[in-house]
Design a protein around this motif. Sequence first.
Motif, short mmCIF file in Angstrom:
data_model
loop_
_atom_site.label_atom_id
_atom_site.label_comp_id
_atom_site.label_asym_id
_atom_site.label_seq_id
_atom_site.Cartn_x
_atom_site.Cartn_y
_atom_site.Cartn_z
N LYS A 12 -5.32 8.55 8.64
CA LYS A 12 -4.34 8.55 7.83
C LYS A 12 -4.71 7.04 7.05
O LYS A 12 -4.85 6.01 7.82
CB LYS A 12 -3.35 8.60 8.43
N SER A 13 -4.63 6.99 5.80
CA SER A 13 -4.83 5.70 4.92
C SER A 13 -3.76 5.58 3.82
O SER A 13 -3.57 6.55 3.14
CB SER A 13 -6.20 5.79 4.32
N GLU A 14 -3.16 4.62 3.80
CA GLU A 14 -2.32 4.27 2.77
C GLU A 14 -2.80 2.71 2.10
O GLU A 14 -2.87 1.81 2.75
CB GLU A 14 -0.86 3.88 3.32
N THR A 15 -2.65 2.96 0.87
CA THR A 15 -3.32 1.71 -0.07
C THR A 15 -1.95 1.38 -0.83
O THR A 15 -1.38 2.14 -1.56
CB THR A 15 -4.24 2.03 -0.86
N SER A 16 -1.38 0.24 -0.81
CA SER A 16 -0.25 -0.23 -1.70
C SER A 16 -0.24 -1.56 -2.31
O SER A 16 -0.84 -2.45 -1.64
CB SER A 16 1.05 0.04 -0.58
N LEU A 17 0.57 -1.38 -3.42
CA LEU A 17 0.79 -3.00 -3.96
C LEU A 17 2.18 -3.07 -4.13
O LEU A 17 2.62 -2.05 -4.93
CB LEU A 17 -0.18 -3.11 -5.28
N ILE A 18 2.63 -4.24 -3.65
CA ILE A 18 3.97 -4.29 -3.53
C ILE A 18 4.49 -5.60 -4.34
O ILE A 18 4.06 -6.61 -4.10
CB ILE A 18 4.79 -4.50 -2.04
N ALA B 57 1.89 3.09 -4.33
CA ALA B 57 1.07 3.50 -3.03
C ALA B 57 0.10 4.83 -3.27
O ALA B 57 0.56 5.61 -4.09
CB ALA B 57 1.85 3.58 -1.70
N TYR B 58 -1.15 4.70 -2.50
CA TYR B 58 -1.81 6.02 -2.46
C TYR B 58 -2.11 6.34 -1.14
O TYR B 58 -2.74 5.48 -0.03
CB TYR B 58 -3.19 5.79 -3.22
N LEU B 59 -1.48 7.42 -0.74
CA LEU B 59 -1.56 7.88 0.71
C LEU B 59 -2.71 9.05 0.99
O LEU B 59 -2.57 9.97 0.16
CB LEU B 59 -0.44 8.37 1.01
N TYR B 60 -3.78 8.80 1.69
CA TYR B 60 -4.64 10.01 2.12
C TYR B 60 -4.43 10.20 3.54
O TYR B 60 -4.41 9.19 4.22
CB TYR B 60 -6.21 9.42 1.59
#
Length: 271
Positions: free
Chosen positions: A224-230, A242-245
């Motif tokens: 499980k991977s989450e890439t996010s910019l806040i 966010a991009y969740l894979y």
Amino acid sequence: MRFLPLIVGCWSVSCWAVDPFEDFHEYGQLTDAEIHEIHKGEMFYGDAEFGFIVTSGNTDSTSFKLRGNVYQDFEHWRNQFKFDSLYRRDVDSETGESTVSAQRFFASAQSNYKVGSKDASLFLYADYEDDEFSGLEYKTTVATGYGNRLYRGVKNTVDFDIGPGLYHSRSQKNEATPEVAGENVTGYLLRLALQWERKVSKRTRFNQFVSAEQSLSGHNSRLKSETSLISQIMGQLSLKFAYLYRYNSKPESDKRSYDAELSATFVYSFN
């Protein structure tokens, strides 16, 4: 086709202050470690995330996303509780037929006992997931092990957790034979979680979270991977992209091995 998006978020009274950024500290100016230090001894603090989209035209649809991240930080213990829910319903404008295309609920809890150096800890982790379209009635994981900080820089921190655990799941009933209960699967696993945080600017930060569960019993392994910019908007309100894979090495029959989700939501921090 007419397309009408609506995104509803939370609003804070502090937004009316003379300086709208005066109270902002959850995302941007401070690292996670500094936030924990500020709130040390408090019963609860964290953030809530919310997104809502309605479309109309050839297909009417409603999408709803709710997420929470709550902490407790005491002298020897740090606890973290997460929940994540997603719901989507589509209605065919010609036939009026309504179908649910996404329905997922995930919850996890982790307790870290601080030992030795400043960032070292022993952890106990547990999660539960109910995804209507995964082919499983539910799945749950329990793991324990060791955590620490791999790297600390001016703008970057990298933390990790690693340890053994157990995995249990129950498959959904076969529609052809509904009287037959779903199959139960239990096995051992090795869990590894990595958290990379980077301060992009004064009020913006980048997060990369990855968790991997490697099966030690010949069952499916998961990633499980989450890439996010806040980025902070004003007061205690932020905007998150966010991009969740999610990857499953042995998905249920007729299911894909991966899911991907791209979202833009509001985040409200509280203490």
